[in-house]
Design an enzyme around this catalytic site. Structure first.
Site, PDB file in Angstrom:
ATOM      1  CD  GLU A 176      -3.137  -1.031   2.103  1.00 19.47           C
ATOM      2  OE1 GLU A 176      -4.236  -1.528   1.792  1.00 19.47           O
ATOM      3  OE2 GLU A 176      -2.925  -0.489   3.211  1.00 19.47           O
ATOM      4  CD  GLU A 377      -4.157  -5.638   2.653  1.00 16.00           C
ATOM      5  OE1 GLU A 377      -5.052  -4.956   3.201  1.00 16.00           O
ATOM      6  OE2 GLU A 377      -2.951  -5.389   2.752  1.00 16.00           O
TER       7      GLU A 377
END
Length: 479
Positions: A176, A377
């Site tokens: 991320e 995710e």
């Protein structure tokens, strides 16, 4: 709809700092997360200067995978996982980060974990940097705002690539990496990059300089990995929250388009190998002074990624004539023009539940980049109750996952998107990243531990465990 590919990687996702524990064992040094206290929904986690005796640091013990990895991997195998996405704790391998030689005990721990996974036919999918920078690099060097840290990261990547070249095929450089675009929340620059913004500094300028160093580090790591094993698949990883226009008003549509650039900036560089023109225009317009060194262009060009991994939890919506004061509100996606979408519902944590947004994201990414994608995710955080008979009923989680798997199946079998796999987040209950809570659970395996660190640590299968096991067995046919 057609069938999913036979080699599709159904798995689960975790991060070393959220589940390993053993924070100071086996020669591990403290990481940036080891000085983060417990928070709660609406209560931010504190970043302390040192480890303070009267504070509770939930990541120190987490769920103690460090001592229980065989037991947990046996449960993952029983579920039928084809892969497990996790990370290598950087400060387990280089305790301070600037050592010349890695810590053998740390390397051996991951050898043991990867061997155990492979013994059960579970492919490791490994993130190199998942919010686990050695604290020393943050405190002494200023984290990734310092160009020297690029070399330390590449040294760490090389040590991992060399040691595990025959055990790990799928890698990601930074988790991320785009979280730090949200400069309003100091948690993100700290965990992404070990950076603290000074009072008189322009946070966005600091972020972009830091980002440039990380993009260079990622590209150098990709090139190094390919030298070590040309078979490696090395990806980027971004958090993705698609932005919809509130209406067909052209102003709303154009605003959504502009806001999406914040989402695309990092993958644009990592996939294409150069800075997008809109970013260069922003630097010029805002007067940001970003230092590029000679040869950086070539480094970025030669270190493009093989695939794009991303997290997807929710979507958000913008309206051109709205101005929010509270940019920290999750409902508006942290955006000044963010509004609630009347067509979708939200979880108890305010996260919009939008499976179609996943299909939309897969199509947008695939159209833009034309490289394989990997959903690394996705999941549903909720409060779970352990019944007296040891059962945990989680129908909302099953429904959330089911609807998102239906969406990704359509993207693959109808739209033709090249998708490597799907790893739902927190396959076993772990410490929440943003709040440090245990109460907000994502897992299909319940861990008996509470927000204060009490509990037996015993593992229990939730209803979703058997449900997901069947999904994998039927390759997504039976939902």
């Amino acid at each position: 709809m057609g069938n999913m590919p036979k080699d599709f990687l159904w798995g689960g996702a975790l991060a070393a700092h959220q589940f390993e524990g053993g924070w100071n064992q086996g020669g591990k040094g403290p990481s940036v997360v080891d000085v983060m206290t417990a928070g709660a929904h609406g209560v931010p986690r504190k970043i302390t200067d040192t480890i303070e005796e009267n504070e509770f640091y939930p990541n120190h013990e987490a769920i103690d995978f460090y001592h229980r990895y065989k037991e947990d991997i046996a449960l993952f195998a029983e579920m039928g996982l084809k892969c497990l996405r996790t990370s290598i704790g950087w400060s387990r391998i280089f305790p301070k980060g600037d050592e010349a030689e890695p810590n053998e005990a740390g390397l051996q721990f991951y050898d043991d974990v990867f061997d155990e996974l492979l013994k059960h036919g579970i492919e490791p999918v490994i993130t190199l940097s998942h919010f686990e920078m050695p604290l020393h690099l943050a405190r002494e060097y200023g984290g990734f705002r310092n160009r020297k840290v690029v070399d330390f990261f590449v040294n760490f990547a090389e040590a991992c690539f060399t040691r595990y070249k025959d055990k790990v095929k799928y890698w990601m450089t930074f988790n991320e990496i785009n979280n730090q675009m949200d400069v309003n929340n100091p948690l993100f620059l700290w965990t992404n990059s070990g950076v603290v913004v000074g009072e008189n500094e322009n946070a966005k300028e600091v972020m972009y300089q830091t980002a440039h160093h990380e993009l260079v580090a990622s590209a150098l790591a990709v090139a190094k990995g390919k030298d070590i094993n040309p078979e490696f698949q090395i990806g980027a990883m971004v958090s993705h929250v698609p932005i919809y226009p509130f209406s067909s008003n052209p102003e709303d549509v154009m605003l959504a388009e502009e806001e999406m650039r914040q989402r695309y900036f990092f993958p644009d560089v990592q996939v294409r190998g150069y800075y997008p023109s809109y970013a260069l225009k922003e630097f010029e317009r805002e007067g940001y002074n970003i230092t590029f060194e000679d040869g950086d262009d070539e480094i970025l060009r030669n270190g493009t990624v093989d695939y794009l991994g991303f997290s997807y939890y929710m979507s958000t919506t913008v309206k051109s004539d709205v101005k929010n004061d509270n940019t920290g509100d999750i409902v508006n996606g942290g955006l000044p023009n963010g509004v609630e979408n009347p067509y979708i519902t939200s979880s108890d944590w305010g996260w919009a539940i939008d499976p179609t947004g996943l299909r939309y994201t897969l199509n947008r990414f695939y159209d833009r980049y034309q490289i394989p994608l990997f959903i690394v995710e996705n999941g549903f955080g909720a409060v779970d109750t352990l019944e007296e008979d040891g059962k945990v009923h989680d129908p909302e989680r099953i429904q959330y996952l089911k609807s998102h798997i239906e969406a990704l199946k359509k993207a693959v079998t109808y739209d033709g998107v090249d998708l490597i796999g799907y790893t739902p987040w927190g396959i076993i209950d772990i410490v929440s990243f943003t709040t440090g809570e245990m109460k907000k659970r994502y897992g299909m395996i319940y861990v008996d531990r509470d927000n204060e660190g009490n509990g037996s640590m015993k593992r229990y299968k939730k209803d979703s465990f058997e449900w997901y096991k069947n999904v994998i067995q039927t390759n997504g046919e039976e939902l």
